[in-house]
Design an enzyme around this catalytic site. Structure first.
Site, short mmCIF file in Angstrom:
data_model
loop_
_atom_site.label_atom_id
_atom_site.label_comp_id
_atom_site.label_asym_id
_atom_site.label_seq_id
_atom_site.Cartn_x
_atom_site.Cartn_y
_atom_site.Cartn_z
N ASP A 30 6.81 -0.42 5.31
CA ASP A 30 5.46 0.01 4.97
C ASP A 30 4.74 0.33 6.29
O ASP A 30 4.78 -0.48 7.22
CB ASP A 30 4.73 -1.12 4.22
CG ASP A 30 3.87 -0.59 3.10
OD1 ASP A 30 3.03 0.29 3.40
OD2 ASP A 30 4.02 -1.04 1.96
N ASP A 63 1.16 4.04 3.95
CA ASP A 63 0.04 3.48 3.17
C ASP A 63 -1.25 4.28 3.35
O ASP A 63 -1.59 4.68 4.47
CB ASP A 63 -0.18 2.05 3.69
CG ASP A 63 -1.27 1.31 2.96
OD1 ASP A 63 -1.03 0.95 1.80
OD2 ASP A 63 -2.34 1.09 3.54
N GLU A 87 1.41 7.60 0.41
CA GLU A 87 0.56 7.18 -0.72
C GLU A 87 -0.65 8.10 -0.70
O GLU A 87 -1.45 8.07 0.24
CB GLU A 87 0.14 5.72 -0.54
CG GLU A 87 -0.55 5.19 -1.79
CD GLU A 87 -1.39 3.94 -1.52
OE1 GLU A 87 -1.61 3.19 -2.46
OE2 GLU A 87 -1.83 3.73 -0.38
N ASP A 91 0.30 -2.77 -6.90
CA ASP A 91 -1.15 -2.58 -7.06
C ASP A 91 -1.57 -2.40 -8.52
O ASP A 91 -2.76 -2.23 -8.78
CB ASP A 91 -1.60 -1.33 -6.29
CG ASP A 91 -1.56 -1.53 -4.79
OD1 ASP A 91 -1.77 -2.67 -4.34
OD2 ASP A 91 -1.32 -0.54 -4.06
C1 GLC Z 1 -2.56 0.53 -0.37
C2 GLC Z 1 -1.70 -0.66 -0.74
C3 GLC Z 1 -2.57 -1.77 -1.22
C4 GLC Z 1 -3.53 -2.15 -0.12
C5 GLC Z 1 -4.32 -0.93 0.36
C6 GLC Z 1 -5.04 -1.22 1.63
O1 GLC Z 1 -3.16 1.12 -1.45
O2 GLC Z 1 -0.74 -0.28 -1.66
O3 GLC Z 1 -1.83 -2.88 -1.63
O4 GLC Z 1 -4.41 -3.13 -0.56
O5 GLC Z 1 -3.48 0.17 0.61
O6 GLC Z 1 -4.12 -1.28 2.69
#
Ligand code: GLC
Length: 553
Positions: A100, A201, A250, A321
């Site tokens: 990640d 992320d 993401e 999430d």
């Molecule tokens: C992403 C992650 C989540 C996290 C957020 C802030 O959306 O998947 O779990 O809280 O980023 O880093």
């Protein structure tokens, strides 16, 4: 256009949430050796790579997504030597590892931030986004995704800093070239170690609109896929270039129409994206349910936008999430649970793209009947609960909402066995265990040929053995049908058709005239085998896949 063949298109991924996967040192928290001890299980399942959510040093305000040192392993997970061993052994059994990459923000305990907040003149001041307040308080009306203002006042220098997520997660200033230089050198350090890629992320948030922009219409618009982001993404792409890795961004706020620019085969910033059209993110108030027509439209929009080599999809129904898919989109009721979990497997595993299975999904793990807010760990959920209480919502009612929507639903420990701590740990774990471990666990499902786990194995094998299910085109049938999801995949003469009843009710349908069912042979189904006809009634959650008989083998 012919589609280029690569390992990351052919492999099936598996997401590991390390604190809840497997504990070997008896502290109630999962660890790297725990992941290593389950490599054979993953191999057997047919997994080609794992994505491990953050294992870096962190005060764990947002369970690892608040990193205080990118190049250290958090001691509860193990050591860097143990990570190296995991990487080596995973590679030995043919499993790749993607990490990640959290580069929109750091922890407020990261040395850059500690320096940055120490003085307006500090050399690291511009690593983060600082601004003066106004007479109303914060610099503007932007709100954080985790609730409240996106600005936090810092007494030390009497300015505010920006945080898109929790206040302990200050946003990095991507307009500062030194920030990028340092992040890119950290990325190269990990890649030189031999890891196989990154899940990137919150990457659509790295560009911010001018601070004068009001967030009136869409509360997150000022930091969600803001024009100009492409400049940063192109630089990031250049770091990934020439490495044989998998990158998945993401991408909250990126539409299917924009997707080819993000994941185009030659110029894209990433190989694939986690999109939020078919599943919404940060939906705190409402339990997600399945509107089958809407779901099919969202899936099809992405399948078509990236067809014919224009790009590649990332496929998922669950992650850390969102609540468990069988609870939101299938059914926890005993009569439907197994069939619906299998139906959901066929819903996403055989689409065009790379599937990501989230730990426990392959055994049909369900939401957790959380007793009280004390059982909850996730920072956003706690904030939301107290917001509700302050607004006068009865605690019992607030807990009902939390139970349906909390992301901790998917963070309860993996259910390996029916034992007291579910075979996850020898001691009471950091997070409550779902009481249904007796009925839902790996050990029992391995032994049951009809289990959800064994169904996943069969579907994965089918995908791996048939190129049409990887590189073939996608076609949606019966788009308006309110219960059935029917799609075809074909490559040359090899053709498949998948038919899934995504509802609790019987569904009747006339199969499309050009799909003459007698020409097709059943490959796999989740209920009793029976012959279907051009006009057929499908049982609740019935799911089937057929292969065309005249297709060349
Ligand atoms: C992403 C992650 C989540 C996290 C957020 C802030 O959306 O998947 O779990 O809280 O980023 O880093």
């Amino acid at each position: 256009m012919t589609i280029k063949r690569t390992w990351w298109k052919e492999a099936v991924g598996y997401q590991i949430y390390p604190s809840s996967f497997m504990d070997t040192d008896g502290d109630g928290i999962g660890d790297l050796n725990g992941i290593r001890s389950k490599l054979d299980y993953l191999k057997e399942l047919g997994i080609g790579f794992i994505w491990i959510t953050p294992i870096y040093e962190s005060p764990n305000v947002d369970n690892g997504y608040d990193i205080s040192d990118y190049q250290k392993i958090l001691s509860t997970y193990g050591t860097m030597e143990e990570f190296d061993l995991l990487l080596k052994e995973a590679h030995k059994v043919g499993i790749k590892i993607i990490m990640d990459l959290v580069i929109n923000h750091t922890s407020n305990q990261h040395s850059w931030f500690l320096e940055s907040r120490s003085s307006v003149k500090d050399d690291y001041r511009d690593y983060y986004i600082w601004a003066d307040g106004t007479i109303d308080g914060p610099p503007n009306d932007w709100v954080s995704i985790f609730g409240g203002s996106a600005w936090e006042y810092d007494e030390m220098t009497k300015q505010y800093y920006l945080h898109v997520f929790a206040k302990e997660q200050p946003d990095l200033n991507w307009e500062n070239p030194r920030v990028k230089r340092d992040l890119f050198s950290m990325i190269n350090w990990w890649l030189d170690k031999g890891i196989d890629g990154f899940r990137v992320d919150a990457i659509s948030h790295i560009k911010k609109a001018p601070l004068e922009t009001s967030s009136e219409n869409d509360p997150f618009a000022s930091f969600k896929n803001v024009p100009g982001i492409e400049v940063h993404l192109e630089e990031l792409r250049d770091v990934f270039k020439n490495r044989d890795i998998l990158t998945v961004g993401e991408a909250n706020g990126v539409s299917a129409e924009q997707a080819h620019q993000w994941v185009g085969e030659t110029e894209g910033y990433f190989n694939m994206l986690f999109e939020f059209d078919h599943i919404s993110l940060w939906n705190k108030e409402e339990q997600e349910t399945l509107d089958v027509v809407h779901f099919k439209q969202a899936i099809t929009r992405w399948q078509e936008a990236l067809a014919d080599g224009k790009g590649w999809n990332a496929l998922y129904m669950e992650n850390h999430d969102i609540p468990r898919s069988v609870s939101s989109f299938g059914s926890e009721e005993t009569v439907f649970w197994k069939a619906s979990a299998k139906a959901l497997a066929l819903t996403f595993l055989l689409l065009q793209g790379t599937p990501f299975i989230y730990q426990g999904q392959e055994i049909g793990m369900t939401n957790m009947p959380f007793a009280s807010i004390e059982d909850i760990d996730a920072v956003d959920t706690k904030n939301f609960y107290y917001e509700m209480i302050h607004a006068g919502v009865e605690p019992v009612k607030a807990m009902e909402v939390i139970r349906r929507t909390a992301r901790d639903n998917s963070r309860t420990p993996m259910q390996w066995t029916a034992e007291e701590y579910a075979g996850f740990s020898k001691r009471k774990p950091w997070m409550v265990i779902n009481p249904n471990k007796q009925e839902v666990n790996v050990l029992d499902e391995l032994a049951d040929p009809d289990s959800i786990l064994n169904f996943y194995k069969k579907v994965i094998r089918l995908r791996t053995e048939n190129q049409a299910l990887i590189y073939g085109t996608y076609k949606l049938y019966l788009p308006e049908h309110p219960q059935l999801f029917v799609y075809g995949r074909s490559l040359g003469e090899e053709r498949f058709i998948v038919i899934i009843n995504l509802s609790k009710d019987f569904a009747s349908a006339d199969l499309p005239k050009n799909v003459r069912i007698e020409e097709w042979q059943l490959e796999l189904c989740n209920l009793n085998e029976h012959t279907i006809h051009q006009h057929t009634i499908f049982a609740p959650y019935e799911a089937r896949i057929y292969k065309h008989k005249i297709a060349k083998q």
